[in-house]
Design a protein around this motif. Structure first.
Motif, PDB file in Angstrom:
ATOM      1  N   ILE A 194       0.827  -1.236   0.099  1.00 29.17           N
ATOM      2  CA  ILE A 194       0.047  -0.187  -0.131  1.00 29.17           C
ATOM      3  C   ILE A 194       0.890   1.238  -0.105  1.00 29.17           C
ATOM      4  CG2 ILE A 194      -1.464   1.412   1.304  1.00 29.17           C
ATOM      5  CD1 ILE A 194      -3.081  -1.238   2.147  1.00 29.17           C
ATOM      6  N   THR A 195       1.753   1.286   0.985  1.00 26.97           N
ATOM      7  CA  THR A 195       2.462   2.331   0.986  1.00 26.97           C
ATOM      8  C   THR A 195       3.468   2.646  -0.275  1.00 26.97           C
ATOM      9  OG1 THR A 195       3.038   2.014   3.429  1.00 26.97           O
ATOM     10  CG2 THR A 195       4.646   3.751   2.498  1.00 26.97           C
ATOM     11  N   CYS A 196       4.009   1.472  -0.882  1.00 23.99           N
ATOM     12  CA  CYS A 196       4.873   1.941  -2.143  1.00 23.99           C
ATOM     13  C   CYS A 196       4.141   1.953  -3.358  1.00 23.99           C
ATOM     14  CB  CYS A 196       5.758   0.616  -2.145  1.00 23.99           C
ATOM     15  SG  CYS A 196       6.901   0.606  -0.916  1.00 23.99           S
ATOM     16  N   LEU A 209       4.685  -4.676  -7.190  1.00 23.53           N
ATOM     17  CA  LEU A 209       5.806  -4.431  -6.122  1.00 23.53           C
ATOM     18  C   LEU A 209       6.927  -5.564  -6.414  1.00 23.53           C
ATOM     19  CD1 LEU A 209       6.848  -2.896  -3.593  1.00 23.53           C
ATOM     20  CD2 LEU A 209       5.829  -4.719  -2.457  1.00 23.53           C
ATOM     21  N   TRP A 210       6.569  -6.746  -6.577  1.00 23.91           N
ATOM     22  CA  TRP A 210       7.490  -7.787  -6.826  1.00 23.91           C
ATOM     23  C   TRP A 210       7.933  -7.875  -8.229  1.00 23.91           C
ATOM     24  CZ3 TRP A 210       9.749 -10.781  -3.381  1.00 23.91           C
ATOM     25  CH2 TRP A 210       9.050 -10.829  -2.121  1.00 23.91           C
ATOM     26  N   HIS A 211       7.466  -7.444  -9.191  1.00 24.22           N
ATOM     27  CA  HIS A 211       7.806  -7.150 -10.392  1.00 24.22           C
ATOM     28  C   HIS A 211       9.021  -6.209 -10.381  1.00 24.22           C
ATOM     29  CE1 HIS A 211       4.369  -9.275 -12.913  1.00 24.22           C
ATOM     30  NE2 HIS A 211       4.979 -10.307 -12.173  1.00 24.22           N
ATOM     31  N   HIS A 212       8.599  -4.789  -9.900  1.00 21.28           N
ATOM     32  CA  HIS A 212       9.801  -4.031  -9.618  1.00 21.28           C
ATOM     33  C   HIS A 212      10.774  -4.300  -8.859  1.00 21.28           C
ATOM     34  CE1 HIS A 212      10.938   0.193  -9.393  1.00 21.28           C
ATOM     35  NE2 HIS A 212      10.984   0.053  -8.172  1.00 21.28           N
ATOM     36  N   PHE A 257      -6.979   3.188   5.483  1.00 16.93           N
ATOM     37  CA  PHE A 257      -7.423   2.634   6.735  1.00 16.93           C
ATOM     38  C   PHE A 257      -6.875   1.252   6.876  1.00 16.93           C
ATOM     39  CE2 PHE A 257     -11.113   5.576   6.292  1.00 16.93           C
ATOM     40  CZ  PHE A 257     -10.598   6.271   7.324  1.00 16.93           C
ATOM     41  N   LEU A 258      -6.790   0.449   5.788  1.00 17.18           N
ATOM     42  CA  LEU A 258      -6.162  -0.942   5.735  1.00 17.18           C
ATOM     43  C   LEU A 258      -4.823  -1.074   6.275  1.00 17.18           C
ATOM     44  CD1 LEU A 258      -6.585  -3.969   5.418  1.00 17.18           C
ATOM     45  CD2 LEU A 258      -6.192  -3.606   2.832  1.00 17.18           C
ATOM     46  N   ASN A 259      -4.042   0.135   5.985  1.00 21.22           N
ATOM     47  CA  ASN A 259      -2.830   0.086   6.247  1.00 21.22           C
ATOM     48  C   ASN A 259      -2.516   0.439   7.717  1.00 21.22           C
ATOM     49  OD1 ASN A 259       0.195   0.296   5.261  1.00 21.22           O
ATOM     50  ND2 ASN A 259       0.175   2.710   5.664  1.00 21.22           N
ATOM     51  N   TYR A 260      -3.270   1.261   8.411  1.00 18.19           N
ATOM     52  CA  TYR A 260      -3.342   1.344   9.864  1.00 18.19           C
ATOM     53  C   TYR A 260      -3.765   0.155  10.516  1.00 18.19           C
ATOM     54  CZ  TYR A 260      -1.600   6.179   9.555  1.00 18.19           C
ATOM     55  OH  TYR A 260      -1.158   7.277   9.407  1.00 18.19           O
ATOM     56  N   LEU A 261      -4.927  -0.551   9.723  1.00  9.54           N
ATOM     57  CA  LEU A 261      -5.356  -1.873  10.375  1.00  9.54           C
ATOM     58  C   LEU A 261      -4.270  -2.957  10.569  1.00  9.54           C
ATOM     59  CD1 LEU A 261      -7.755  -3.280  11.525  1.00  9.54           C
ATOM     60  CD2 LEU A 261      -8.174  -4.018   9.264  1.00  9.54           C
ATOM     61  N   SER A 262      -3.604  -2.848   9.448  1.00 10.27           N
ATOM     62  CA  SER A 262      -2.361  -4.076   9.511  1.00 10.27           C
ATOM     63  C   SER A 262      -1.470  -3.796  10.527  1.00 10.27           C
ATOM     64  CB  SER A 262      -1.522  -3.895   8.297  1.00 10.27           C
ATOM     65  OG  SER A 262      -2.588  -4.340   7.081  1.00 10.27           O
TER      66      SER A 262
END
Length: 316
Positions: A54-56, A306-309, A67-72
């Motif tokens: 999410i952050t990247c 993200l993984w491809h990058h 919100f999901l980022n903060y939930l994690s």
């Protein structure tokens, strides 16, 4: 003055609590350790993957993923308050926790648990606005509004936890000191207090029980409104909205039903409490990443990109 001095003295008679844990059988403890270790590693891998993805990516600009980022993050901190100590105790002969550490654990668990409840409520509000008021969504769910909601979640969690902490910290403990649980919680501690705890038990219901019940009712009401609204949508849009909402509802049920079972009743403890506690301290934080990634195409794409990058940079 004499009465207060007597109470403080008796409270200080117990400086260490013994945690009875999940089982007294050594073989069962070993199995529980393997299960808990697997869950804890899954929680870290899943939630860290979600936060990085999410952050990247551009998903961080969307309120739901904000919100999901903060939930994690909340899940990681919340389960780490309980799980490492539980795993250590499962391998130890004598499971102890000092009075001070017990009170600290109690405060942190309810602080982070409160934050989690309020974030889930915030996520339900976000979905309600997105589906029921789509034309006003970007205005209502601005970044400033999202930051305010997260701040309110933290303040709400602190107020809830401070209330629980103050109800417990002044209790006199003069023996026995065996907590029939795998972490320090309010009801098992009330059971050990050498004073009448009936009124305190009612206050716990008004605090923990009522917060959980009201939040659960708000969540269910918001999802009922969402389901009513999407019934008029075209099939493709309805399927996408249902997929998102079903993920959220699954998380809510896994987390809230055990919480309500434990905190909405009077000051009594059951052997089953420990099993139900596993759901909201370990199992729900483990399932959250699975539910939000496996049933969410945007999250899958973010992880894939993200993984491809990462692989492209390695090859380069």
């Amino acid at each position: 003055m004499y009465s207060m001095h007597w109470t403080m003295e008796n409270r200080n008679n117990v400086t260490v609590f013994i945690l009875l844990g999940l089982s007294q059988d050594r073989n069962v403890e070993v199995l529980c350790f393997v299960f808990t270790l697997f869950c804890y590693l899954s929680i870290w891998m899943g939630n860290v993957l979600i936060m990085i993805s999410i952050t990247c990516s551009q998903l961080i600009d969307q309120p739901m993923y904000f919100f999901l980022n903060y939930l994690s993050l909340s899940d990681l901190c919340y389960t780490s308050t309980v799980t490492p100590k539980l795993m250590t105790d499962l391998l130890a002969e004598r499971k102890t926790i000092s009075y001070t550490n017990c009170m600290v654990q109690l405060f942190i668990i309810h602080f982070l648990g409160g934050i989690e409840i309020f974030i889930l409520t915030g996520m339900a509000y976000d979905r309600y606005v997105a589906i029921c008021k789509p034309l006003h969504y970007t205005v209502i769910m601005s970044r400033q509004k999202c930051n305010t909601i997260i701040l309110a979640c933290c303040v709400g969690g602190f107020v809830h936890s401070a209330s629980q902490f103050l109800l417990t910290i002044f209790l006199p403990f003069c023996g026995p000191n065996e907590i029939d649980h795998y972490f320090c919680d309010v009801y098992p501690l009330l059971k050990l207090a050498c004073t009448d705890t009936y009124r305190i038990g009612l206050l716990v219901i008004l605090n923990s029980g009522l917060i959980a019940l009201v939040s659960f009712m708000i969540l269910m009401l918001s999802y009922l409104l969402i389901l009513y609204t999407i019934s008029a949508y075209p099939l493709e849009s309805r399927t996408k909205a249902l997929s998102t909402c079903s993920s959220h509802i699954t998380v809510v049920i896994i987390f809230f039903v055990p919480v309500l079972f434990i905190y909405i009743r009077p000051n009594v403890t059951f052997p089953e409490d420990k099993v139900f506690s596993l759901f909201y301290t370990i199992i729900a934080p483990m399932f959250n990443p699975l539910i939000y990634t496996l049933r969410n195409m945007e999250m899958k794409n973010a992880i894939r990109n993200l993984w491809h990058h990462h692989l492209f940079l390695e090859r380069k």
